[in-house]
Write an enzyme that holds these catalytic residues in place. Structure first.
Site, PDB file in Angstrom:
ATOM      1  CB  SER A 192     -47.620  23.180  23.260  1.00 26.36           C
ATOM      2  OG  SER A 192     -48.887  23.504  24.193  1.00 26.36           O
ATOM      3  N   PRO A 193     -49.839  20.990  22.904  1.00 27.13           N
ATOM      4  CG  PRO A 193     -51.214  19.814  24.296  1.00 27.13           C
ATOM      5  CD  PRO A 193     -50.164  20.375  24.217  1.00 27.13           C
ATOM      6  CB  CYS A 233     -56.556  22.222  17.330  1.00 27.22           C
ATOM      7  SG  CYS A 233     -57.202  21.919  19.287  1.00 27.22           S
ATOM      8  CD  GLN A 262     -54.749  19.291  25.625  1.00 25.12           C
ATOM      9  OE1 GLN A 262     -55.230  19.595  24.429  1.00 25.12           O
ATOM     10  NE2 GLN A 262     -54.269  19.778  26.205  1.00 25.12           N
ATOM     11  CE1 TYR A 289     -62.182  24.374  23.222  1.00 24.33           C
ATOM     12  CE2 TYR A 289     -59.906  24.296  24.095  1.00 24.33           C
ATOM     13  CZ  TYR A 289     -60.672  24.767  23.093  1.00 24.33           C
ATOM     14  OH  TYR A 289     -60.400  25.332  21.887  1.00 24.33           O
ATOM     15  NE  ARG A 303     -49.579  31.538  17.630  1.00 23.00           N
ATOM     16  CZ  ARG A 303     -50.440  31.414  18.749  1.00 23.00           C
ATOM     17  NH1 ARG A 303     -49.934  31.079  19.908  1.00 23.00           N
ATOM     18  NH2 ARG A 303     -51.884  31.549  18.547  1.00 23.00           N
TER      19      ARG A 303
END
Length: 353
Positions: A22-23, A25, A99, A180, A320
């Site tokens: 998963s993306p 940050c 992404q 976002y 995670r």
């Protein structure tokens, strides 16, 4: 045969398994340029057996970053810097996706470990923008984008998509979630516009559909969209609307919905628990007829296997769990009895006792 470790083909690209990154940050770039940190961060997942490695939210414009330290793809310099990361991931026979994102009113914020709030222009930040001049929590109030500025955003996404393809990426994902910019347009809680980009469902989804059209016209790569299926807040974006939007995105060439939730309001009441977002992925998959990815507190191999085998989603996105164990897919394959390719350097570690 393990369903989690069965291949899946998306628009001609065959991925060896359905355990994807998963993306996430990292808030660790300078001027949007990825560096050694990003090479190691993403590279470890490629050596760990993930079927697809996704980059973090990568800004299509400078003001589209979440923090001043986010990665970008608004120039050829960024594309060149991404290339060596792409090449390493490919050297491990793994695919990589980018992404594409714009933070909108949640832009120009401090990195999480530096405390909450917005970074002012004099400290390296910028004036954030949004569909309306409505702040997110305690963040700075954004400037409302003009109609012409909104209409120009699809081209910014399309140019970024073209740069990503030039850099060698295999997959693109449109970040329409987590509060976002595009999600801000989708939700009536953050969009009070009266022009063609506001108002009813058709107006609030117009930008998302125009971006999908522009990107699909520029590239033939597999195209995903990440949606927040619900705002978890009365009067906000709903699961019903997510299903409607997913159908429209499918008509425009989006191949998979990466299904998450929340992010557009501070501190909503979310019943968090293992797999708590999986039902959203299942509903979009069933009602929109589009492949979906499930994400959120998916932590053990049998749980992931059951999601795929039960038809609740087509793939799982892990975050995670992979930060704790970048080789989670290799360990999961061992637990599930799947036969997968191991890096030669790790062959001696096939027994995980």
């Amino acid at each position: 045969m393990s369903r989690l470790f069965s291949p899946i083909t998306v628009r001609g690209l065959t991925l060896p398994n359905r355990a994807w990154v998963s993306p996430m940050c990292q808030y660790s770039a300078a001027d949007g340029v990825p560096d050694d940190w990003h090479l190691v961060h993403l590279g470890q997942f490629a050596t760990g057996g993930a079927g697809l490695v996704m980059t973090e939210a990568t800004a299509v414009t400078p003001e589209g970053r979440i923090s001043p330290q986010d990665t970008g793809i608004w120039s050829d310099e960024h594309a060149r810097a991404w290339r060596r990361i792409v090449d390493f991931v490919h050297s491990q026979d793994t695919a990589i996706g980018m992404q594409l994102a714009h933070a909108g009113r949640k832009g120009s914020t401090h990195r999480p470990w530096e405390g909450p709030g917005s970074v002012p222009p004099e400290a390296g930040g910028w004036q954030s923008v949004g569909p309306s001049a409505t702040a997110f929590g305690e963040y700075a109030t954004p400037r409302e984008l003009t109609t012409d500025e909104v209409a120009a955003l699809p081209e910014a996404f399309a140019e970024a998509a073209q740069r990503a393809e030039t850099a060698g990426f295999d997959v693109l994902e449109l970040h329409f979630a987590h509060g976002y910019l595009v999600h801000q347009f989708l939700s009536p809680l953050s969009n009070s516009r009266t022009d063609r980009y506001g108002g009813d469902f058709e107006g609030r989804t117009r930008l998302a559909l125009e971006i999908a059209d522009a990107v699909r016209a520029r590239t033939g790569l597999p195209l995903f969209a990440r949606l927040s299926a619900t705002d978890w807040t009365d009067g906000g974006w709903t699961v019903d609307e997510s299903v409607r939007l997913a159908k429209l995105l499918a008509e425009r060439g989006v191949d998979l919905i990466d299904t998450s939730s929340g992010g557009n309001t501070p501190n909503p009441d979310i019943p968090v628990g293992p797999g708590y977002q999986v039902p959203f992925a299942e509903r979009i998959r069933t009602e929109a007829g589009l492949p979906t990815g499930a994400v959120g507190m998916i932590t053990n191999p049998q749980q992931a296997e059951d999601i795929i085998a039960g038809g609740e989603a087509d793939v799982v996105f892990l975050a995670r769990a992979l930060l704790r164990d970048p080789h989670w897919p290799l360990r999961a394959a061992n637990v599930l009895g799947a036969d997968v390719r191991w890096p030669d350097q790790y062959a001696r570690a096939k027994s995980w006792h």
